[in-house]
Design a protein around this motif. Structure first.
Motif, PDB file in Angstrom:
ATOM      1  N   GLY A 286       0.801  -1.215   0.000  1.00 53.74           N
ATOM      2  CA  GLY A 286       0.000   0.000   0.000  1.00 53.74           C
ATOM      3  C   GLY A 286       0.831   1.261   0.000  1.00 53.74           C
ATOM      4  O   GLY A 286       1.309   1.730  -1.028  1.00 53.74           O
ATOM      5  N   VAL A 287       1.032   1.828   1.191  1.00 47.76           N
ATOM      6  CA  VAL A 287       1.786   3.073   1.301  1.00 47.76           C
ATOM      7  C   VAL A 287       3.207   2.905   0.784  1.00 47.76           C
ATOM      8  O   VAL A 287       3.776   3.819   0.187  1.00 47.76           O
ATOM      9  CB  VAL A 287       1.775   3.558   2.764  1.00 47.76           C
ATOM     10  N   THR A 316      -7.145   6.223   0.495  1.00 47.51           N
ATOM     11  CA  THR A 316      -7.847   7.371   1.085  1.00 47.51           C
ATOM     12  C   THR A 316      -7.630   7.406   2.595  1.00 47.51           C
ATOM     13  O   THR A 316      -7.310   8.452   3.174  1.00 47.51           O
ATOM     14  CB  THR A 316      -9.363   7.287   0.768  1.00 47.51           C
ATOM     15  N   ILE A 317      -7.780   6.251   3.224  1.00 52.28           N
ATOM     16  CA  ILE A 317      -7.619   6.172   4.679  1.00 52.28           C
ATOM     17  C   ILE A 317      -6.185   6.510   5.092  1.00 52.28           C
ATOM     18  O   ILE A 317      -5.959   7.177   6.106  1.00 52.28           O
ATOM     19  CB  ILE A 317      -8.018   4.770   5.176  1.00 52.28           C
ATOM     20  N   SER A 318      -5.203   6.070   4.307  1.00 53.26           N
ATOM     21  CA  SER A 318      -3.809   6.294   4.694  1.00 53.26           C
ATOM     22  C   SER A 318      -3.471   7.769   4.759  1.00 53.26           C
ATOM     23  O   SER A 318      -2.585   8.182   5.516  1.00 53.26           O
ATOM     24  CB  SER A 318      -2.870   5.573   3.727  1.00 53.26           C
ATOM     25  N   VAL A 319      -4.153   8.588   3.970  1.00 55.13           N
ATOM     26  CA  VAL A 319      -3.971  10.049   4.055  1.00 55.13           C
ATOM     27  C   VAL A 319      -4.736  10.591   5.260  1.00 55.13           C
ATOM     28  O   VAL A 319      -4.220  11.395   6.051  1.00 55.13           O
ATOM     29  CB  VAL A 319      -4.429  10.739   2.757  1.00 55.13           C
ATOM     30  N   ASN A 321      -5.568   9.170   8.001  1.00 54.12           N
ATOM     31  CA  ASN A 321      -5.025   8.814   9.316  1.00 54.12           C
ATOM     32  C   ASN A 321      -3.603   9.316   9.521  1.00 54.12           C
ATOM     33  O   ASN A 321      -2.960   9.007  10.518  1.00 54.12           O
ATOM     34  CB  ASN A 321      -5.106   7.297   9.561  1.00 54.12           C
ATOM     35  N   GLY A 322      -3.097  10.089   8.545  1.00 53.68           N
ATOM     36  CA  GLY A 322      -1.799  10.730   8.700  1.00 53.68           C
ATOM     37  C   GLY A 322      -0.614   9.892   8.314  1.00 53.68           C
ATOM     38  O   GLY A 322       0.534  10.318   8.508  1.00 53.68           O
ATOM     39  N   MET A 732      -2.445  -0.733  14.372  1.00 52.39           N
ATOM     40  CA  MET A 732      -0.980  -0.731  14.281  1.00 52.39           C
ATOM     41  C   MET A 732      -0.483   0.642  13.808  1.00 52.39           C
ATOM     42  O   MET A 732      -1.018   1.210  12.866  1.00 52.39           O
ATOM     43  CB  MET A 732      -0.549  -1.814  13.285  1.00 52.39           C
ATOM     44  N   ASP A 733       0.537   1.183  14.465  1.00 53.08           N
ATOM     45  CA  ASP A 733       1.057   2.503  14.101  1.00 53.08           C
ATOM     46  C   ASP A 733       1.995   2.363  12.897  1.00 53.08           C
ATOM     47  O   ASP A 733       3.197   2.170  13.043  1.00 53.08           O
ATOM     48  CB  ASP A 733       1.794   3.127  15.279  1.00 53.08           C
TER      49      ASP A 733
END
Length: 865
Positions: A286-287, A316-319, A321-322, A732-733
């Motif tokens: 993903g990222v 979309t979520i990865s942006v 959630n920072g 998970m961070d």
């Protein structure tokens, strides 16, 4: 389904094994588009467009909707709010795959064999017009990977030549033609994708190999720059809109998540302004892949046909959630839309009017899930008069390898012609009877795999020769064919009666997902297929005027018969497309004087070419390792280095006339006195942030959109990010595992060799002019291909390398002065220490002639600072 964090175990393993296995160092952040040069207007429009999109709408441009969910082999999501439908990606490098009423063009290897820049451009325009009018936005070609490291590599024919200059020129001209026609070209496969074996671990497992990771192409920095990267530079300078990253790993990092190759080489050093898309199934994270430089996931799903995506909603979520900065998604979207505007898609665009999944007029519009019945094939005929350019490329790429005693051209006075070999005739199942041409039945006019197109028809050699002979003799010529390669008794009987025995043989190859007779994409060997050697032997034993025609994807072994006195002529016709037979008879009967030159070397043994394909796992169950130990020494460079005499050298080809070369002159140009080449210095601008920061509520699933099962959407189902992700490990961070600097949008140091279009602009400055005189000393008009080779002079350099060429037409008795130039790049070497191009102090020399070993003219180059 994990969405945002890296494959930590795989990353750790690569570092741990760095001492024993090749290692690809990290390079971050991913450079953002600058819009310099020819991209300026398109960039400005793209920025304006993207600035008005929500985060999810930007993401929709980056993520395919899923395998077989729309009409094309790959299709992104659209912007429903603005009435914009998704972008269509479609194979192939020689025509439209999975379509109808389209043309089947000659393969790239034939374009290289023609050595004609104008034909390459015209073919690009014609293919682009057909894709455009079928509703295609991105044509998935041309091909510079594979380059052709292995002569038995399965997909060499999709590309052009193992020489980087010949391939680079043909890539550039093809791209210009396609994009002038209004479609986005896609230069592929980036990079080191030189064999089919083990290119995908899953595919290899299907063949019974116990491996868990795809093959790693291990390439040193000097070889990368001086060989494999070279044609991609030319592609970028031609303005290519997209680049496809490859299945294989590069120095043990997957090609579509390799920050060094994508961020540093492609976007940082070469200044690539377009977008990077994944090959189908080459997206593994993903990222990680987003930060490493991937801009578009094709066809979007984790595994073809699955309901999951690394991107889509998860991006979309990865942006939100920072984990990933929004400027990186902005950059992806701007790159995509810049390519869209640059080629004029907003002016030329029409919805796809065909279905890749059925030839029926009516069927499901979402084939994967059998939803929404309707009209899917409009059956729009896009062929125009393209048969003419196809026929010309076929004849102009025909290489006359042997012509004893003027056996060719034929005279139309032959009383008895025998046509022998299955390769002369039709596929008993029909020209399109094998899916993706996955067989070797009948005459060979293209290889197999995704790089193919459906034929509208296929003119076989048998049909064309018979029609030609009977038309010109008013039916008085006897013409007989035996197309069963095991009917040797019948062949012998015909050959013994013939004035001329025309023998047709072939050798096929293709993409690794198809296995033809044990050839898993790559060829098992370099021999002829289907008893071909025995067909030749039988004919030549019974006819002292045997002419052999070879259709093949690359070189074949001919040592056992090429010098047989009864074999009076040998022709390599390659993969000529739908007009195959017509193109051939134009040459056989002298309407076209052959001017093609072989784009690869014909060796006496497979060993002559250097290291073999990697066909056995060599790293346990982990990624097989292909160490590119041959460096820049492939094809003719290898033969020169090892002092091996080929049968037919690179660039060789006969004519029905003769040419002489004289009067070479080298002149330093004024530009060479402008001073020393200067390394690029300074910093980039900071990453542009477009529009307003995104909020969760801005990206909820819109009302009024009918949901299709398994379709990959970018929107959230809930303001609860965990629930929307469907990921049990959501807490998970992931930011703990981001590489250093990966999200840094501050100004970045520019690389010394970098520039906005292919590298430092000083590299493309002309330093020398070279002239030579070419005279037609024969009796008929013909085409010659003057070739300029350069000795760089270093101890570790090839004996010579091709640097310039052209194709010229000269009448009998006339002379032509050929003029060309050499750039700084042409005379430079890559210096690993300084990470830049340098002109060494070694004496350099130019050679001019008509093949890599027939170079009658030479001159020293004056030194340049």
């Amino acid at each position: 389904m994990k969405f945002a964090w890296f494959e930590v175990a795989a990353l750790t393993a690569s570092v741990a094994n760095a001492n024993s296995l090749a290692y690809s160092p990290p390079y971050y952040p991913s450079p953002w588009m600058t819009g310099e040069g020819d991209w300026s207007e398109a960039y400005t429009r793209a920025v304006e467009f993207v600035s008005n999109l929500t985060l999810a709408e930007k993401v929709n441009l980056t993520t395919g909707s899923g395998w077989m969910q729309e009409s094309c082999v790959g299709e992104t999501g659209g912007i429903p709010r603005l009435g914009m439908w998704g972008m269509c990606m479609q194979d192939a490098p020689l025509g439209i795959r999975f379509s109808d009423y389209n043309s089947a063009f000659p393969a790239g290897v034939n374009v290289a064999a023609a050595w004609d820049k104008r034909l390459a451009y015209q073919r690009g325009v014609a293919m682009g017009e057909e894709h455009r009018d079928k509703g295609v936005d991105v044509q998935l070609g041309p091909v510079a990977g594979p380059l052709g490291k292995f002569p038995d590599g399965g997909r060499n024919w999709e590309g052009f030549s193992p020489d980087p200059v010949l391939t680079g020129v043909m890539m550039a001209e093809t791209i210009k033609g396609m994009q002038d026609a209004g479609v986005i070209a896609c230069a592929k496969h980036f990079i080191g994708n030189e064999q089919e074996h083990f290119r995908q671990s899953g595919e290899a497992q299907g063949y019974g190999y116990n491996i868990s990771q795809s093959l790693s192409s291990n390439i040193d920095d000097k070889t990368m720059h001086e060989l494999y990267l070279w044609p991609f530079v030319d592609s970028i300078r031609a303005g290519v809109g997209s680049v496809m990253c490859s299945y294989n790993q590069i120095n043990n990092s997957y090609g579509c998540a390799n920050s060094y190759s994508l961020n540093k080489l492609l976007k940082g050093e070469l200044g690539f302004q377009g977008f990077v898309m994944s090959d189908w199934g080459a997206h593994h994270s993903g990222v990680e892949s987003a930060l490493a430089g991937l801009d578009m996931s094709m066809p979007g799903d984790v595994i073809l046909g699955s309901p999951y995506s690394y991107w889509g909603t998860n991006l979309t979520i990865s942006v939100l959630n920072g984990t990933m900065p929004e400027w990186r998604v902005d950059d992806m979207a701007v790159r995509i839309m810049s390519a869209y505007y640059k080629v004029g898609r907003d002016r030329f665009r029409t919805p796809p009017n065909f279905s890749s999944w059925t030839r029926d007029e009516y069927n499901f519009q979402h084939s994967m899930v059998s939803e929404d019945w309707g009209k899917v094939n409009e059956r729009v005929n896009v062929q125009r008069d393209h048969a003419q350019i196809i026929r010309k490329i076929g004849s102009d790429s025909t290489v006359l390898l042997k012509n004893k005693g003027g056996a060719l051209p034929l005279t139309h006075n032959e009383k008895f012609i025998s046509i022998l070999g299955e390769d002369a005739g039709s596929n008993a199942h029909g020209a399109n009877g094998c899916d993706d041409r996955g067989c070797d039945n009948g005459t060979l006019a293209m290889g197999w795999g995704s790089g193919t197109a459906n034929y509208p028809y296929l003119i076989t050699p048998e049909q064309a020769i018979q029609n030609e002979a009977l038309e010109y003799s008013n039916g008085q010529t006897n013409v007989f064919a035996v197309t069963d390669n095991w009917a040797l008794t019948q062949m012998a009987a015909l050959a013994s009666q013939a004035d001329v025995a025309l023998v047709f043989v072939n050798a096929d190859s293709g993409e690794g997902f198809i296995n033809v007779d044990g050839n898993e994409g790559d060829r098992k060997n370099l021999t002829l297929w289907k008893n071909g050697e025995e067909v030749i032997k039988t004919a030549s034993q019974h006819c002292n005027n045997t002419i052999v025609v070879i259709h093949s994807t690359s070189a074949v072994l001919i040592s056992d018969w090429y010098d047989n006195d009864n074999i009076t002529a040998i022709i390599w016709a390659g993969l000529p497309g739908q007009e195959s037979g017509h193109s051939l008879v134009d040459v056989l009967y002298g309407r076209i004087n052959p001017g093609g030159k072989t784009p690869f070397t014909w060796g006496k043994t497979r060993k002559d070419y250097g290291p073999p394909l990697v066909t056995v796992p060599n790293n346990g169950a982990d990624a097989p390792q292909d160490n590119f130990e041959d460096g820049v020494f492939i094809d003719y460079r290898r033969f020169d280095k090892d002092n091996i005499e080929p049968i037919y050298e690179f660039g060789y080809g006969l004519s029905y006339t003769k040419f002489a070369f004289s009067d070479i002159k080298v002149t330093p140009l004024a530009s060479s006195q402008r001073g020393e080449y200067k390394a690029t210095t300074g910093k980039s601008q900071k990453a542009p942030v477009l529009g307003e920061p995104s909020t969760v509520s801005d990206n909820l699933f819109p009302e009024g959109i009918k949901r299709v099962r398994q379709y990959l959407y970018p929107w959230l189902n809930s303001t609860d990010l965990r629930a929307s992700s469907g990921d049990p490990d959501y807490g998970m961070d992931s930011k703990d595992y981001l590489p250093e600097g990966a999200t840094d949008g501050s100004p970045q140091d520019l690389l010394p060799s970098s520039g906005s279009s292919g590298g430092n602009p000083g590299l493309f400055e002309d330093l020398y002019q070279v002239t030579a005189t070419i005279t037609n000393t024969g009796s008929v008009t013909g085409d010659e291909v003057p070739q300029l080779y350069l000795s760089l002079g270093g101890n570790d350099d090839p004996t010579k390398v091709l640097r310039q060429f052209d194709r010229v037409t000269i009448a009998p008795g006339q002379s032509l002065q050929w003029t060309t130039t050499l750039t700084r790049r042409d005379v430079s070497n890559w210096d690993v220490a300084s990470q830049n191009w340098v002109i060494s102090g070694a004496q350099k020399k130019v050679y001019v002639g008509n093949s890599s070993r027939k170079l009658p003219l030479s001159a020293d180059l004056p030194s340049v600072e």
